[in-house]
Design a protein around this motif. Structure first.
Motif, short mmCIF file in Angstrom:
data_model
loop_
_atom_site.label_atom_id
_atom_site.label_comp_id
_atom_site.label_asym_id
_atom_site.label_seq_id
_atom_site.Cartn_x
_atom_site.Cartn_y
_atom_site.Cartn_z
N VAL A 1 -26.03 101.66 -15.91
CA VAL A 1 -26.34 103.03 -15.52
C VAL A 1 -25.02 103.67 -15.11
CG1 VAL A 1 -27.52 104.49 -13.84
CG2 VAL A 1 -28.69 102.50 -14.79
N ALA A 2 -24.58 104.66 -15.88
CA ALA A 2 -23.24 105.22 -15.71
C ALA A 2 -23.31 106.67 -15.27
CB ALA A 2 -22.46 105.10 -17.02
N HIS A 3 -22.39 107.03 -14.35
CA HIS A 3 -22.26 108.41 -13.92
C HIS A 3 -20.89 108.98 -14.30
CE1 HIS A 3 -25.70 107.27 -11.43
NE2 HIS A 3 -25.97 108.55 -11.35
N ARG A 4 -19.99 108.12 -14.75
CA ARG A 4 -18.65 108.58 -15.14
C ARG A 4 -18.49 108.44 -16.64
NH1 ARG A 4 -15.12 105.37 -10.50
NH2 ARG A 4 -15.88 106.56 -8.70
N SER A 5 -17.83 109.41 -17.21
CA SER A 5 -17.63 109.39 -18.65
C SER A 5 -16.77 108.21 -19.08
CB SER A 5 -16.99 110.71 -19.11
OG SER A 5 -15.72 110.89 -18.48
N ALA A 6 -15.82 107.78 -18.21
CA ALA A 6 -14.96 106.66 -18.56
C ALA A 6 -15.77 105.38 -18.72
CB ALA A 6 -13.89 106.46 -17.49
N THR A 7 -16.80 105.20 -17.89
CA THR A 7 -17.65 104.01 -18.00
C THR A 7 -18.46 104.07 -19.29
OG1 THR A 7 -17.83 103.95 -15.59
CG2 THR A 7 -19.39 102.63 -16.84
N ALA A 8 -19.03 105.24 -19.58
CA ALA A 8 -19.82 105.39 -20.81
C ALA A 8 -18.96 105.18 -22.04
CB ALA A 8 -20.46 106.77 -20.84
N ALA A 9 -17.68 105.59 -21.97
CA ALA A 9 -16.79 105.46 -23.13
C ALA A 9 -16.50 104.01 -23.47
CB ALA A 9 -15.49 106.21 -22.86
N CYS A 10 -16.62 103.10 -22.48
CA CYS A 10 -16.33 101.69 -22.73
C CYS A 10 -17.49 100.95 -23.37
CB CYS A 10 -15.95 101.00 -21.41
SG CYS A 10 -14.42 101.60 -20.68
N ALA A 11 -18.66 101.55 -23.37
CA ALA A 11 -19.85 100.86 -23.88
C ALA A 11 -19.91 100.93 -25.40
CB ALA A 11 -21.11 101.49 -23.28
N ALA B 1 -23.59 100.42 -10.26
CA ALA B 1 -22.91 99.45 -9.38
C ALA B 1 -21.41 99.67 -9.31
CB ALA B 1 -23.20 98.03 -9.88
N LEU B 2 -20.89 100.70 -10.00
CA LEU B 2 -19.45 100.98 -9.95
C LEU B 2 -19.16 102.31 -9.27
CD1 LEU B 2 -18.68 100.02 -13.67
CD2 LEU B 2 -18.48 98.55 -11.67
N SER B 3 -20.18 102.94 -8.70
CA SER B 3 -20.05 104.32 -8.23
C SER B 3 -19.10 104.49 -7.06
CB SER B 3 -21.43 104.87 -7.85
OG SER B 3 -22.02 104.06 -6.84
N SER B 4 -18.95 103.46 -6.20
CA SER B 4 -18.10 103.58 -5.01
C SER B 4 -16.68 103.06 -5.23
CB SER B 4 -18.74 102.84 -3.83
OG SER B 4 -19.96 103.43 -3.47
N LEU B 5 -16.37 102.67 -6.45
CA LEU B 5 -15.05 102.12 -6.74
C LEU B 5 -14.09 103.23 -7.15
CD1 LEU B 5 -16.07 98.99 -8.86
CD2 LEU B 5 -15.78 99.14 -6.39
N ASP B 6 -12.81 103.04 -6.81
CA ASP B 6 -11.82 103.98 -7.31
C ASP B 6 -11.65 103.76 -8.82
OD1 ASP B 6 -9.27 102.14 -7.81
OD2 ASP B 6 -10.19 101.51 -5.91
N THR B 7 -11.05 104.72 -9.49
CA THR B 7 -11.00 104.68 -10.95
C THR B 7 -10.20 103.49 -11.48
OG1 THR B 7 -9.13 106.21 -10.85
CG2 THR B 7 -11.33 107.16 -11.21
N VAL B 8 -9.14 103.10 -10.76
CA VAL B 8 -8.33 101.97 -11.21
C VAL B 8 -9.13 100.68 -11.11
CG1 VAL B 8 -6.24 100.62 -10.80
CG2 VAL B 8 -6.17 103.12 -10.61
N THR B 9 -9.77 100.45 -9.95
CA THR B 9 -10.59 99.24 -9.77
C THR B 9 -11.74 99.22 -10.76
OG1 THR B 9 -10.04 99.20 -7.42
CG2 THR B 9 -11.93 97.91 -8.10
N GLU B 10 -12.37 100.37 -10.95
CA GLU B 10 -13.48 100.43 -11.90
C GLU B 10 -13.01 100.04 -13.30
OE1 GLU B 10 -16.69 103.61 -13.81
OE2 GLU B 10 -15.18 104.29 -12.38
#
Length: 583
Positions: free
Chosen positions: A526-536, A498-507
């Protein structure tokens, strides 16, 4: 290929649907039956009254009363015909509406399995076109006794005038019976093929409309048009066959009916010369012969019923796919611990998830990562019971999801998707979808958390802007979907890309808000970016339908194959470090 059991099940569901639709308009169907029978009765009385009036006029006897009888019958026929038209239209509309509501609810209850089996375009064709055709069945059946009473009454009336007139007509009755049976059989078969071809065209058209940007970018409009219209040849053959069947039946009726009519009139003429019948009796016999040979009406009604029966069977096929069943066990208080035990899920004949065991402790955040096709979205669907596994079970705070009531489950689990469907009249209603009594304050707070408040306020009518009139990018649509998930609450929140279409700052801002000091809920991302996975708190790495590893992102990052998941490059050869982390 459908089996005999599938055919029988679809036919059984079709009969159940039509019986229920008839009961839904039972009073109107009864009224239609009575009105049509009354009209048939008036039509049977009219020739006798006309014959009697003619005899009196020829004898120069007072005939005023019989002329008035004839006038009254003609007026009554006009009124009954108008009432029959209104009742038929009303019953057709009510039955069609009921079938559409019933099937729409069933499709939504079945969920993605319905689309997987039939396709969205074919489902729309069934719910719109086939439901409308099947909806004519109750009215047609209600009027069928009157349609049968006309010919039967005509034969009886001929026998009342003179037995030989009925005998002449009945001599040709077997031919008419065989004709009607052939029409019903052949029309049903050709109508089924016609409707199947319509469904294939609708399915292909829905796919083309959904991918219209891809089609235009590739410049393949002509090829796509040809693909959509490929079943048109089958549609044409089935349609021509259907009309040939009815045309042949009409031609045969035209050939048979005049001969029977002529035979009745000829015998009546002979009886007239022998003074056994009057001129009025001959007139009445001629009219009754027309009523008795009303094959055209019967052919039309039977053909319509055959098409409606074929349409109802296509609706019955949808009902053979069982809706999701829910339990009655109450969900106890708990932190939102989510557990998958031995979960296997197959799609298209292959196991997308194979024996998955996974635990998400209550109040923690688990990111699910993996290459394309690893089963991430399917796992997210199973975690909140948007779909059911083929084996294994999913538990929430120790209770299998299958045993929970529908409302308890939906209140406990919230979702946000990569491409959210924004349903509702206004933006505010779209964010508050599914909430029993959403307050404006709750809606706006959720929008602020999803960083959607600013752009919503810039819309022409703010939160009261119609969804269809709200221009927005893919990222803004995702933020509205996230706002809906935040407003939902519950003990588990599942974000399927649900964060895939957001820019990195907004995400980053939304991720901070999601994982910050808000409500203590379990989160599955469900993460496709390493930055999202790193926050979990932890990451579940899916590979080949199995959980390859669970751990902190920084720990898994030491594995080259894990890093390749985010780079989407070819997996490198395993190193000693990789093997130690895997172990």
């Amino acid at each position: 290929m459908t089996t005999r059991a599938d055919d029988d099940a679809a036919a059984g569901h079709a009969r159940t649907l039509l019986r229920a639709a008839t009961r839904y308009s039972g009073a109107r169907c009864a009224a239609l039956c009575l009105v049509s029978i009354a009209a048939t009765g008036a039509g049977l009385l009219l020739p006798a009254a006309l014959g009697r009036a003619l005899d009196l006029l020829l004898a120069q006897a007072p005939a005023t009363r019989w002329v008035l009888y004839c006038s009254g019958l003609v007026l009554l026929l006009a009124l009954l015909d108008a009432a029959e038209t209104v009742l038929t239209g009303t019953v057709d509309a009510r039955s069609t509406g009921w079938l559409r509501r019933r099937l729409t609810g069933h499709v939504l209850g079945v969920g993605p399995r319905a689309t997987d089996r039939f396709g969205s375009g074919d489902l729309v064709a069934r719910l719109v076109g086939n439901a409308a055709e099947a909806g004519t069945t109750p009215a047609a059946r209600a009027a069928l006794p009157a349609a049968l009473a006309g010919p039967v009454g005509g034969v009886v009336a001929l026998g009342v005038i003179h037995w030989s007139l009925a005998a002449v007509f009945l001599a040709g009755a077997p031919v008419l019976t065989l004709l009607l049976r052939a029409v019903a059989r052949d029309t049903s078969e050709s109508a089924a093929r016609y409707q199947q071809a319509q469904g294939r065209i609708a399915a292909a058209l829905a796919e083309a409309v959904e991918g219209v940007r891809t089609v235009r970018a590739a410049g393949t409009e002509d090829k796509e048009t040809a693909r959509v219209l490929r079943p048109l040849a089958d549609l044409s053959r089935a349609g021509h066959r259907m009309w040939r069947v009815q045309g042949r039946a009409a031609a045969q009726a035209i050939a048979v009916a005049p001969l029977l009519h002529l035979g009745v009139v000829a015998v009546a003429g002979v009886l007239l010369t022998r003074d056994r019948l009057s001129v009025g009796d001959v007139l009445a016999a001629s009219r009754y012969a027309v009523l008795a040979t009303g094959v055209g009406v019967m052919v039309g009604r039977l053909a319509g019923l055959a098409r409606a029966r074929a349409a109802a069977r296509r609706l019955g096929e949808v009902e053979t796919e069982p809706a999701t069943a829910f339990g009655t066990r109450r969900l106890p208080d708990g932190p939102g611990r989510l557990e998958l035990r031995g979960v296997t899920a197959r799609r298209g004949g292959r196991a997308v998830l194979d024996g998955v065991d996974l635990v998400v402790p209550g109040g923690t955040t688990l990111a699910v990562v993996g290459r394309s096709g690893a089963g991430k979205s399917l796992l997210a669907a199973l975690a909140g019971r948007l779909s059911d596994p083929d084996a294994g079970e999913v538990l929430l705070d120790g209770v299998p999801l299958r045993e929970l009531p529908h409302d308890d489950l939906r209140r406990a689990v919230g979702y946000a998707f990569a491409r959210p469907a924004l349903l509702g009249g206004t933006v505010e209603q779209a964010i508050g979808l599914g909430l029993p009594s959403p307050s404006p304050g709750l809606i706006r707070e959720a929008a602020r958390t999803a960083l959607a408040d600013d752009f919503v306020r810039r819309l022409p009518d703010g939160y009261d802007t119609a969804v269809t009139d709200a221009p927005r990018s893919g990222g803004e649509s995702q933020r509205l979907g996230l706002a809906r998930a935040f407003a939902h609450g519950g003990r588990v929140l599942i974000l399927d890309d649900a964060l895939s279409s957001l820019d990195t700052v907004t995400e980053r801002h939304i991720t901070d808000a999601l994982l910050g000091d808000g409500p203590d809920r379990t989160r599955l991302l469900v993460a496709h970016r390493s930055a999202t996975a790193a926050c979990a708190d932890a990451v579940a790495w899916l590979d080949g339908g199995r959980v390859r590893a669970v751990g902190r992102h920084e720990e898994l990052w030491r594995v080259a194959e894990y890093r390749a998941v985010f780079a989407e490059g070819p997996p490198p050869a395993a190193t000693d470090t990789d093997r130690s982390v895997r172990a």
